[in-house]
Design a protein around this motif. Structure first.
Motif, short mmCIF file in Angstrom:
data_model
loop_
_atom_site.label_atom_id
_atom_site.label_comp_id
_atom_site.label_asym_id
_atom_site.label_seq_id
_atom_site.Cartn_x
_atom_site.Cartn_y
_atom_site.Cartn_z
N ASP A 22 0.80 -1.23 0.00
CA ASP A 22 0.00 0.00 0.00
C ASP A 22 0.83 1.28 0.00
O ASP A 22 0.33 2.35 0.36
CB ASP A 22 -0.96 0.05 1.20
N THR A 23 2.09 1.23 -0.43
CA THR A 23 2.95 2.42 -0.35
C THR A 23 3.24 3.07 -1.70
O THR A 23 3.64 4.23 -1.74
CB THR A 23 4.30 2.08 0.30
N ARG A 24 3.05 2.32 -2.81
CA ARG A 24 3.44 2.84 -4.11
C ARG A 24 2.36 2.54 -5.16
O ARG A 24 1.59 1.60 -5.02
CB ARG A 24 4.76 2.19 -4.56
N ILE A 25 2.37 3.38 -6.18
CA ILE A 25 1.47 3.20 -7.31
C ILE A 25 2.31 2.94 -8.55
O ILE A 25 3.21 3.71 -8.88
CB ILE A 25 0.60 4.45 -7.55
N ALA A 26 2.05 1.83 -9.23
CA ALA A 26 2.60 1.61 -10.56
C ALA A 26 1.55 2.09 -11.56
O ALA A 26 0.35 1.90 -11.35
CB ALA A 26 2.92 0.13 -10.78
N TYR A 27 1.97 2.68 -12.65
CA TYR A 27 1.02 3.28 -13.58
C TYR A 27 1.69 3.54 -14.92
O TYR A 27 2.90 3.34 -15.08
CB TYR A 27 0.46 4.58 -13.01
N LEU B 31 3.80 7.03 -2.72
CA LEU B 31 2.65 7.83 -2.30
C LEU B 31 3.00 8.83 -1.21
O LEU B 31 2.38 9.89 -1.12
CB LEU B 31 1.52 6.92 -1.84
N ALA B 32 3.97 8.53 -0.38
CA ALA B 32 4.33 9.44 0.71
C ALA B 32 5.15 10.62 0.22
O ALA B 32 4.92 11.76 0.63
CB ALA B 32 5.09 8.67 1.80
#
Length: 322
Positions: free
Chosen positions: A234-239, A258-259
Motif C-alpha cells: 500500500d505504499t506505491r502506485i505503478a502506472y 505515495l508518501a
C-alpha cells in the motif's frame, strides 16, 4: 453529446438488456459457452500466476512462468484474481452484451452484471471482496480524442453496486468539482476494502485520484497518472505516464511513492498501454502487444533497475493468485 449523456444512455441500455436477458440478472452457475465449472488442477493457490491465454482463464507456475500452463474453458476479455475471487469481463458479441462475471476459486459463477461497452480493465481487492471494472463506451483507445469510459465497483459482501464513478462527488484542489467531460478508469483497491485509487480525466488532465467508497467521494491527487495499480504494501502506485504529458506519444510505465510523490520511470522504454500488476513488492508485470496482434506478459523490477523480461508468452491480464 456529453459524457454524462452517453453514460445515461448506457445505464438505460443496461437496464433494458437486464430485463431481456434473464440469465444476466441473477446469480448463475451456468458457465459461459460450454465452459467448465471445475478448474484445471493447480489453477488456484499462491504458487500460480493467473493470465488469459487466447481469451481463456489460465494459470502458470511462478517457478516456471514460461512453461506449461493450465487452461480452462472460461472466456474473458479481461480478468483478475485475488483471494479466491475472479473477476471476468465477458466479451461482447453481435447478439450479446458484455458482462461482469464473478467466479469463485472453483470457477463457479456467483454473480453477473450486464454491462454496455468494450471490456478494458478490471481489478479485485486483496481480500477478494471488492471488484472494479472499466469499459470503453465510445472509442477504443485512451489516446483517441472523444473517447469515453464507464467505470464501476461491486461490493461482493453486501451486493452494493456503483455502475459509474460519476455518481461520486469529485474534488480538485480541495473543492467540489463539476464538469461534463469526466471520465474514470483503472480502479485499484487498498487493503481496507473502502479506499481505492483511479484515474479521472477532465479538461486535459489525467489525475490520480483517491476514492472513498463509503463516503462516495473522489479526490484528485496528482496529474498524468493513468491505470494505477497499488503495491501489496500500500505504499506505491505503478502506472502508465503519458510521454511528455501527451498520450499520443505513448506511455512510460512508472512507479510513484505515495508518501514522497517521488516518480521512478521503470526500465521498460516501450509504450505500455496496460494497467500494471504487482507480482510482489519488487516486480511489475504488464502486457505488450506484438506486431501480429498477440499479447505477451513482461516483467521488470519496480525500482527502475534491471531490464524487461519476457515472463509469459501469448498471455495478458496477469494477476498473482492468492
Amino acid at each position: 453529446m456529453t459524457t454524462r449523456t452517453r453514460l445515461l444512455i448506457t445505464a438505460l441500455a443496461a437496464l433494458l438488456l437486464g430485463s431481456l436477458a434473464v440469465g444476466y440478472t441473477a446469480l448463475s452457475a451456468e458457465p459461459e459457452d460450454g465452459a467448465t465449472s471445475t478448474p484445471a488442477t493447480g489453477t488456484t493457490g499462491g504458487d500460480r500466476i493467473h493470465v488469459l491465454s487466447n481469451g481463456k482463464l489460465s494459470s502458470v507456475a511462478r517457478s516456471d512462468p514460461g512453461g506449461p500452463r493450465e487452461i480452462t474453458d472460461q472466456k474473458c476479455d479481461r480478468a483478475y484474481a485475488a483471494a479466491g475471487t475472479i473477476s471476468c469481463l465477458r466479451p461482447a458479441g453481435a447478439l450479446k452484451a458484455a458482462r461482469l462475471s464473478v467466479l469463485d476459486a472453483g470457477l463457479h459463477e456467483r454473480r453477473t452484471i450486464p454491462l454496455i461497452g468494450f471490456p478494458n480493465r478490471t481489478r479485485v481487492s486483496p481480500s477478494g471482496r471488492m471488484i472494479g471494472w472499466t469499459l470503453f463506451v465510445d472509442g477504443h483507445s485512451y489516446a483517441a480524442n472523444g473517447f469515453s469510459t464507464s467505470t464501476g465497483i461491486l461490493d461482493t459482501a453486501t451486493g452494493t453496486t456503483v455502475m459509474s464513478l460519476e455518481e461520486f462527488t469529485p474534488y480538485v484542489d480541495g473543492k467540489p468539482y463539476q464538469a461534463a467531460d469526466l471520465n474514470f478508469w483503472g480502479v485499484t483497491f487498498t487493503a481496507d476494502d473502502n479506499l481505492f485509487y483511479a484515474t479521472m480525466a477532465t479538461a486535459g488532465h489525467r489525475y490520480l485520484t483517491r476514492g472513498d467508497f463509503a463516503a462516495r467521494t473522489i479526490t484528485a491527487l496528482i496529474d498524468n497518472v493513468e491505470c494505477p495499480s497499488l503495491s501489496p504494501d500500500d505504499t506505491r502506485i505503478a502506472y502508465k505516464a503519458a510521454v511528455d504529458g501527451d498520450p499520443q506519444k505513448g506511455w512510460r510505465v512508472s512507479v510513484m511513492d505515495l508518501a514522497t510523490r517521488k516518480i521512478t520511470p521503470l526500465a521498460e522504454t516501450r509504450s505500455v498501454d496496460d494497467q500494471p500488476t504487482w507480482l510482489d513488492n519488487r516486480t511489475i508485470a504488464y502486457a505488450l502487444q506484438r506486431p501480429d496482434g498477440a499479447n505477451d506478459t513482461w516483467s521488470t523490477p519496480a525500482d527502475g533497475s534491471g531490464t524487461p523480461t519476457l515472463l509469459i508468452p501469448e498471455a495478458n491480464s496477469p494477476s498473482p493468485a492468492t
